[in-house]
Scaffold this active site. Structure first.
Site, mmCIF file in Angstrom:
data_model
loop_
_atom_site.group_PDB
_atom_site.id
_atom_site.type_symbol
_atom_site.label_atom_id
_atom_site.label_comp_id
_atom_site.label_asym_id
_atom_site.label_seq_id
_atom_site.Cartn_x
_atom_site.Cartn_y
_atom_site.Cartn_z
ATOM 1 N N ASP A 1 -5.383 -5.746 8.044
ATOM 2 C CA ASP A 1 -3.974 -5.577 9.014
ATOM 3 C C ASP A 1 -4.101 -4.647 10.130
ATOM 4 O O ASP A 1 -4.787 -3.410 10.144
ATOM 5 C CB ASP A 1 -3.084 -4.818 7.704
ATOM 6 C CG ASP A 1 -3.472 -3.400 7.412
ATOM 7 O OD1 ASP A 1 -2.959 -2.554 8.205
ATOM 8 O OD2 ASP A 1 -3.964 -3.114 6.627
ATOM 9 N N ASP B 1 0.904 -1.244 0.102
ATOM 10 C CA ASP B 1 -0.016 -0.045 0.039
ATOM 11 C C ASP B 1 1.021 1.467 -0.160
ATOM 12 O O ASP B 1 2.053 1.252 0.154
ATOM 13 C CB ASP B 1 -0.969 0.069 1.164
ATOM 14 C CG ASP B 1 -0.460 0.589 2.352
ATOM 15 O OD1 ASP B 1 0.809 0.778 2.595
ATOM 16 O OD2 ASP B 1 -1.389 1.107 3.137
#
Lengths: 359, 431
Positions: free
Chosen positions: B262, B100
Site C-alpha cells: 500500500d 490496519d
C-alpha cells in the site's frame, strides 16, 4: 485627480460633526475609500484598524447578493478626515464632493468591508449601496468610531437557531441546522411528543434538555443515521419527528427514574453528552433491528440498561478508563467515548440472546 | 502484485465550479462527493486500506489525528467499510479491503493504542477482507544486524509486543471463525530480526505477512530486509509491504514474491511534494513528474493571510494578482496567451508565497528562479493536454493548478491512475 459628487441627506447629530447618507456604486466607494487593515509598521506602531477578509463570510454574502431579488438595506459606513467638501442645499439635503488624488483615497471603510468586497467580485453594475458618511477631526477619532460601531453584541446562537425554521433564503450552511431546528420545535411543542416542553429554548426557558444537543442528535442522524433514510420522503419532517419522539418514549419508559423531571446535573441521560450518544443508540436500533416505534426500541434499551450509569455508579468506558457516573462532560471526545461504549455494549447484549436462541 | 491505496476520506465534489471556486449548490460532503474508484474507470488501485487510527481516536494519544467523526465511525461500523467506501457491487468484487491499526498514530506511546480484542471486533464489524494484527513500529533498521542484547530495551519490547499481540490476535480471529484473513505484522531492528519475526509469525500459523517500518528506508535497505525474510519463510507465504514509500521503484521489487503493497504517495505528492506534483508516463516506460502551478487562494492561504495580517501585503492587491495569474494560465491553455506572459503572471503572484518568510532577498530570488524554471517546464510541455484520464478530460488545465482540495485531490487521483497503469506494465514486463 478624480472628483465624485453625490446628493446626500444630512442628519442633525453632534454639533461640529457632519453625518450624511447617499447612494453609490460599490466600485466607486472602493475608489474613494480605503480598507485600512490593522497591522504594525516596521517600528512596531499600530496602523489601520480593519480586520482581514473572511473568505467564507464573503462567499455567503456573495451567494446572497448574486440573487436577482437581493437587497442590502443597511449602509456601509465611511469615515473621512479630509478630502470632502459639503455644501448645503435645502431641506436637509447637501451636495457632497469627494476628491481622490493619485496616491490616496480620502475615505476609510469603517463598517461593511466584507460586503463591499463581496459586491466588487460580482457582476451587478446597476447595484447601489447606501453610504453613511461621517467626518472625523483626526485618525484617532476615526478609530474610535470604528470600535464603537463594531462593538456590537451578536445575537445569541440559540435565538438564531430558534428563528431558523421560519426563515427562508438563508445560506447553505444553515439548511442542515434549519431542518434539525424544525424537528426540535416539533418535539418541543407537539402534544403527545415524548419531549413535549422538555427542551430549553428561548421561548421555553423552563425546559431542561439542551436544544443544541437535540439538534446535534438530529443532524448526526440526518447525515449518517436513521433520519437520512427518511429524507427522500415528502413528509420527512413528520417522519423524523415521529422516530425521535418514539425513541424517547421508549427511553422514558425503560430508564424512568433517570429520565422524568431530571436536571442534566443529576442524570447524564438528560445531559448533552447522554442525549447525543443516545442518538447513536437510536440509529443502531433502527438500522440493525428495524426499530421505528417505542415498543420496538424498548427491548434493546432494556438490554443496554444494566450497562448504564446515568445517575449513579461508574462507566467502564475502556479497560483503563473508568469514570464516575457524572465524570462524562459535554465534549466531543467524551461523547465519542460514551457513544462507543453504549453502542458496543448494546451490540454485545443483542448478540447474547441470539446465540442462546440459535443454540 | 496488488496496489492498495490507503484511504483517508479522499473524495472530491464532481460538480465543483472551478471558475468561481465553489462547491455545487446543495452539495453534501461525502454524500455528493466521489471516491477515485467511482470517478475513474478503471479504478486506480486494486484495493483499499483503512487505518483504524484514522477512524477511531487512539486511546491515550492526545495528538492522534482522527479523520472520521463519531457519526462516520458509527456508520462505518453499522454499514461496513465496503458500503461506506462505496466500493461494492460487481465492479469491485474480489477487491481487497485491508484493515490496519495505523501504528504511526501511537508510535510515541509505550504500547499500541488498541488491544487485539478491540481490533478483531473492529475489523469484523467493518467487514474487512484482510486485517493486520496491532503492531508497534520499530524505526531504526540497522543493516549490520546487531544482536538482541545490543539493542535498547524499548526496541526489544516493541518486538515482543508485536509478536505477543499477533499470537493473541490469531487466536481470536480463529475463534470468531476467520471472518477475515489475518496478516502478521513484521517489525524488527535489522533484516535478521525481521526475518526472525517473520519466521515466528509463520510458525504461529500466519500465511500472509505485513512488513512494517519500511517508510524511512532506502531501496537497498528494503531489499536487504526482503532478502533476509524470504530466506527464512516458505515461498508460498504471502507478503504485504506496509506504507511502501518507494512505490516508484517497484520494478526493483518484482522478484520478492510480494502479493500486495500500500502507498499513498501518488496522491499525497500531488500537494505535499515540493515539485513532483503531476505524474506522467514517460516514453521510456518510467514515470516523469511535473510541478503544479501554485496559485493559492489569497484570503485562505495560511502564508498569505499571515502576511496580510502583519500588514506586509494588501489583500486587495493580492486578489488582483491572483486573478490575473488564473486568467493567464487559462488563456495559455486555450492558446490565447504566451508561455512567457503566463509565467510572468504566475511568478508575479508566486513571489508573495516567499516574500516575508524571513530568508532574505537573495535566498528568495534564488528560490523564485528555481520555481520559475519548473513552472516553465510544466507550461512548455502542457502534460495535462496529453492525458486522457477522467480527471484531465473533465477539468483540463485546472488539474495542474495547485489550489484548493478539489484541484489538488483530483491531481492526486490522476497520479494514482497513471501510477496504477505504470505498475501493471511493470509487472507484465517482468512476468
Amino acid at each position: 485627480m478624480t472628483t465624485y459628487r453625490f446628493t446626500a441627506v444630512r442628519a442633525q447629530q453632534a454639533p461640529g460633526h457632519d453625518v450624511f447618507v447617499f447612494a453609490a456604486h460599490p466600485a466607486d466607494v472602493l475608489s474613494f475609500a480605503a480598507i485600512e487593515r490593522v497591522a504594525r509598521t516596521d517600528d512596531g506602531q499600530l496602523k489601520g484598524f480593519q480586520r482581514h477578509q473572511v473568505a467564507s463570510h464573503i462567499r455567503d454574502i456573495r451567494d446572497y447578493l448574486t440573487r436577482e431579488d437581493a437587497l442590502l438595506p443597511n449602509a456601509v459606513i465611511i469615515a473621512f478626515i479630509e478630502g470632502v467638501t459639503v455644501k448645503d442645499l435645502s431641506d436637509g439635503l447637501v451636495q457632497v464632493q469627494i476628491d481622490v488624488t493619485q496616491d490616496s483615497r480620502p475615505g476609510f471603510v469603517v463598517d461593511g468591508q466584507q460586503r463591499l468586497t463581496a459586491l466588487s467580485g460580482i457582476n451587478k453594475p446597476e447595484f447601489q449601496v447606501f453610504v453613511s458618511a461621517v467626518i472625523c477631526k483626526d485618525y484617532n477619532e476615526l478609530r474610535q468610531q470604528f470600535v464603537l460601531i463594531n462593538n456590537t453584541r451578536p445575537l445569541p446562537k440559540t435565538l438564531i437557531y430558534e428563528l431558523l425554521p421560519n426563515v427562508e433564503g438563508l445560506p447553505e450552511r444553515f439548511t442542515q441546522r434549519k431542518f434539525s431546528a424544525r424537528i426540535v420545535d416539533m418535539l418541543n411543542f407537539t402534544r403527545g411528543s415524548s419531549l413535549h416542553g422538555e427542551v430549553r429554548q428561548h421561548t421555553n426557558p423552563t425546559g431542561m434538555i439542551s436544544d443544541t444537543a437535540m439538534q446535534r442528535l438530529i443532524m448526526n442522524s440526518a447525515s449518517d443515521g436513521a433520519i437520512r433514510s427518511l429524507m427522500r420522503f415528502d413528509d420527512r419532517e413528520e417522519r423524523a419527528f415521529q422516530l425521535v419522539s418514539e425513541f424517547f418514549h421508549a427511553v422514558a419508559r425503560v430508564y424512568g427514574s433517570a429520565w422524568y423531571g431530571m436536571a442534566p446535573r443529576f442524570s447524564r441521560l438528560r445531559h448533552g453528552a447522554g442525549i447525543v450518544a443516545m442518538g447513536f443508540v437510536m440509529d443502531h436500533l433502527h438500522s440493525l433491528e428495524g426499530a421505528k416505534e417505542r415498543g420496538q426500541f424498548e427491548p434493546g434499551l432494556r438490554l443496554l440498561a444494566p450497562h448504564t450509569a446515568w445517575t449513579s455508579g461508574q462507566w467502564p468506558l475502556e479497560a483503563w478508563d473508568t469514570r464516575p457516573w457524572n465524570g462524562i462532560q459535554n465534549t466531543p471526545s467524551d461523547i465519542d467515548l460514551l457513544t462507543r461504549y453504549l453502542v458496543s455494549s448494546l451490540k454485545k447484549a443483542l448478540r447474547k440472546p441470539r446465540r442462546i436462541a440459535n443454540g | 502484485m496488488k496496489f492498495l491505496y490507503s484511504d483517508t476520506q479522499d473524495y472530491v465534489d464532481p460538480g465543483y465550479d472551478f471558475l468561481n471556486d465553489r462547491c455545487r449548490p446543495g452539495r453534501e460532503r461525502y454524500w455528493s462527493d466521489v471516491y477515485a474508484h467511482e470517478f475513474m474507470d478503471p479504478a486506480p488501485y486494486d484495493g483499499l486500506l483503512v487505518s483504524m487510527s484514522a477512524v477511531r481516536q487512539a486511546a491515550g494519544v492526545a495528538t492522534s489525528k482522527v479523520r472520521y467523526s463519531t457519526r462516520e465511525e458509527q456508520r462505518l461500523l453499522r454499514d461496513g467499510a465496503r458500503q461506506f467506501l462505496r466500493y461494492g457491487g460487481p465492479r469491485f468484487k474480489d477487491t481487497m479491503l485491508l484493515g490496519d491499526c495505523g501504528a504511526f498514530a501511537y508510535v510515541e506511546h509505550p504500547v499500541p493504542a488498541y488491544a487485539p480484542e478491540e481490533v478483531v471486533e473492529f475489523y469484523t464489524e467493518a467487514g474487512f477482507t484482510h486485517g493486520i494484527s496491532p503492531d508497534h513500529i520499530i524505526f531504526a533498521c540497522d543493516l549490520t544486524n546487531p544482536s538482541e542484547q545490543a539493542v535498547d530495551a524499548a526496541t526489544r519490547q516493541r518486538f515482543a509486543i508485536t509478536l505477543a499481540n499477533a499470537e493473541v490476535f490469531l487466536g481470536l480471529v480463529k475463534r470468531e471463525g476467520m471472518p477475515f484473513e489475518p496478516l502478521g505484522p513484521v517489525q524488527g531492528w535489522s533484516p535478521k530480526s525481521m526475518a526472525e519475526a517473520a519466521h515466528r509469525l509463520e510458525r504461529m500459523g500466519y500465511r500472509y505477512l505485513a512488513i512494517g517500518g519500511l517508510v524511512p528506508l532506502k531501496v537497498d535497505a528494503i531489499k536487504a530486509v526482503l532478502t533476509a525474510i524470504r530466506e527464512r519463510i516458505r515461498p508460498e507465504t504471502e507478503i504485504h509491504l506496509l506504507g511502501f514509500a518507494k512505490a516508484d521503484s517497484i520494478h526493483e521489487f518484482t522478484g520478492f514474491g510480494i502479493t500486495s503493497f500500500d502507498s499513498t504517495s501518488p496522491l499525497i505528492r500531488a500537494f505535499k511534494d515540493e515539485k513532483a506534483n503531476y505524474y506522467r508516463e514517460g516514453s521510456d516506460g518510467r514515470l516523469e513528474y511535473y510541478t503544479a502551478i501554485r496559485i493559492p487562494q489569497a484570503t485562505e492561504n495560511a502564508r498569505l493571510m499571515q502576511g496580510i495580517k502583519r500588514g506586509q501585503f494588501s489583500a486587495e492587491d493580492l486578489l488582483l494578482r491572483e486573478r490575473r495569474a488564473l486568467i493567464e494560465v487559462r488563456a495559455y491553455d486555450r492558446g490565447a496567451s504566451s508561455a512567457e506572459a503566463t509565467l510572468d503572471a504566475v511568478m508575479d503572484y508566486h513571489q508573495f508565497l516567499l516574500r516575508g518568510d524571513g530568508t532574505g532577498a537573495a535566498q528568495q530570488d534564488k528560490a523564485l528562479r528555481k520555481t520559475a524554471a519548473l513552472v516553465q517546464r510544466t507550461l512548455k510541455h502542457q502534460p495535462w493536454k496529453e492525458c486522457d484520464c477522467a480527471v484531465c478530460r473533465d477539468i483540463g488545465v485546472e488539474v495542474i493548478i495547485f489550489r484548493s482540495s478539489n484541484r489538488n485531490k483530483r491531481r492526486g487521483m490522476h497520479n494514482l491512475s497513471v501510477y496504477h497503469r505504470h505498475l501493471s506494465k511493470t509487472i507484465q514486463g517482468t512476468a
